[in-house]
Write a protein that holds these residues in place. Structure first.
Motif, PDB file in Angstrom:
ATOM      1  N   GLU A  60      60.519  -3.259  14.093  1.00 22.85           N
ATOM      2  CA  GLU A  60      59.509  -3.676  13.129  1.00 22.85           C
ATOM      3  C   GLU A  60      58.373  -4.443  13.783  1.00 22.85           C
ATOM      4  O   GLU A  60      57.522  -4.986  13.104  1.00 22.85           O
ATOM      5  N   GLU A 118      55.772  -3.450  15.593  1.00 16.04           N
ATOM      6  CA  GLU A 118      54.447  -2.858  15.401  1.00 16.04           C
ATOM      7  C   GLU A 118      54.615  -1.516  14.707  1.00 16.04           C
ATOM      8  O   GLU A 118      54.969  -0.529  15.336  1.00 16.04           O
ATOM      9  N   LYS A 175      50.166  -1.324  -2.861  1.00 13.26           N
ATOM     10  CA  LYS A 175      49.251  -2.188  -2.106  1.00 13.26           C
ATOM     11  C   LYS A 175      48.321  -1.351  -1.236  1.00 13.26           C
ATOM     12  O   LYS A 175      48.686  -0.283  -0.759  1.00 13.26           O
ATOM     13  N   LEU A 203      46.219  -1.832   2.270  1.00  9.45           N
ATOM     14  CA  LEU A 203      46.172  -2.733   3.416  1.00  9.45           C
ATOM     15  C   LEU A 203      45.137  -2.272   4.432  1.00  9.45           C
ATOM     16  O   LEU A 203      44.965  -1.069   4.647  1.00  9.45           O
ATOM     17  N   PHE A 231      48.176  -1.505  11.298  1.00  6.10           N
ATOM     18  CA  PHE A 231      47.729  -2.486  10.312  1.00  6.10           C
ATOM     19  C   PHE A 231      47.020  -3.625  11.034  1.00  6.10           C
ATOM     20  O   PHE A 231      47.464  -4.069  12.081  1.00  6.10           O
ATOM     21  N   THR A 232      45.913  -4.089  10.461  1.00  3.67           N
ATOM     22  CA  THR A 232      45.181  -5.186  11.088  1.00  3.67           C
ATOM     23  C   THR A 232      45.452  -6.524  10.417  1.00  3.67           C
ATOM     24  O   THR A 232      45.164  -7.560  10.986  1.00  3.67           O
ATOM     25  N   GLY A 233      45.997  -6.512   9.236  1.00  2.36           N
ATOM     26  CA  GLY A 233      46.317  -7.756   8.533  1.00  2.36           C
ATOM     27  C   GLY A 233      47.818  -7.858   8.333  1.00  2.36           C
ATOM     28  O   GLY A 233      48.606  -7.239   9.040  1.00  2.36           O
ATOM     29  N   THR A 234      48.190  -8.615   7.335  1.00  3.89           N
ATOM     30  CA  THR A 234      49.615  -8.760   7.029  1.00  3.89           C
ATOM     31  C   THR A 234      50.162  -7.437   6.521  1.00  3.89           C
ATOM     32  O   THR A 234      49.476  -6.688   5.840  1.00  3.89           O
ATOM     33  N   ARG A 235      51.391  -7.150   6.868  1.00  4.58           N
ATOM     34  CA  ARG A 235      52.026  -5.920   6.407  1.00  4.58           C
ATOM     35  C   ARG A 235      53.341  -6.235   5.700  1.00  4.58           C
ATOM     36  O   ARG A 235      54.295  -5.461   5.726  1.00  4.58           O
ATOM     37  N   GLU A 236      53.354  -7.371   5.040  1.00  3.50           N
ATOM     38  CA  GLU A 236      54.545  -7.817   4.333  1.00  3.50           C
ATOM     39  C   GLU A 236      54.969  -6.778   3.299  1.00  3.50           C
ATOM     40  O   GLU A 236      54.152  -6.274   2.538  1.00  3.50           O
TER      41      GLU A 236
END
Length: 113
Positions: free
Chosen positions: A33, A35, A65, A67, A91-96
């Motif tokens: 997880e 990347e 969502k 993203l 993903f460049t931001g959060t990937r929660e």
């Protein structure tokens, strides 16, 4: 105890306690997880403007969502039948809440001209 070569989650257990597993088969599948990558097939005509670093939004169908992401790699070959090229992004931001295998459409801003 079995130590994995990287941090991740167990996606599939193929062997269980008190079983004698086949030595040629994997015991489990571990998904990293660190990347997550986004794989897309895009029209080869987009190669006129598509480059590494181009940003896009990735809408995840399972969560609803959207993203932010960016292109990281473009394959060196175009499929001559479908006229598509394989493109990889991240993903460049959060990937929660994003898990491997989730899918959805990628939305690119229309280039000028």
């Amino acid at each position: 105890m079995i130590k994995a070569p990287f941090d991740g989650r167990i996606a599939l257990m193929r062997a269980h306690a008190h079983e004698i597993p086949d030595r040629t088969q994997p015991l489990m599948q571990v998904v990293g997880e660190a990347e997550l990558e986004i794989e897309m097939l895009l029209p080869s005509q987009w190669l006129r403007w598509l480059k590494a670093g181009v940003v896009f939004d990735f809408s995840i169908e399972e969560t609803g969502k959207s993203l932010p992401a960016e292109v990281t790699r473009i394959a060196a070959v175009v499929d001559p039948v479908s006229q598509t090229v394989k493109v990889t992004g991240r993903f460049t931001g959060t990937r929660e809440g994003v898990l491997p295998g989730m899918s959805g459409p990628a939305k690119f801003a229309a280039p000028d001209g």
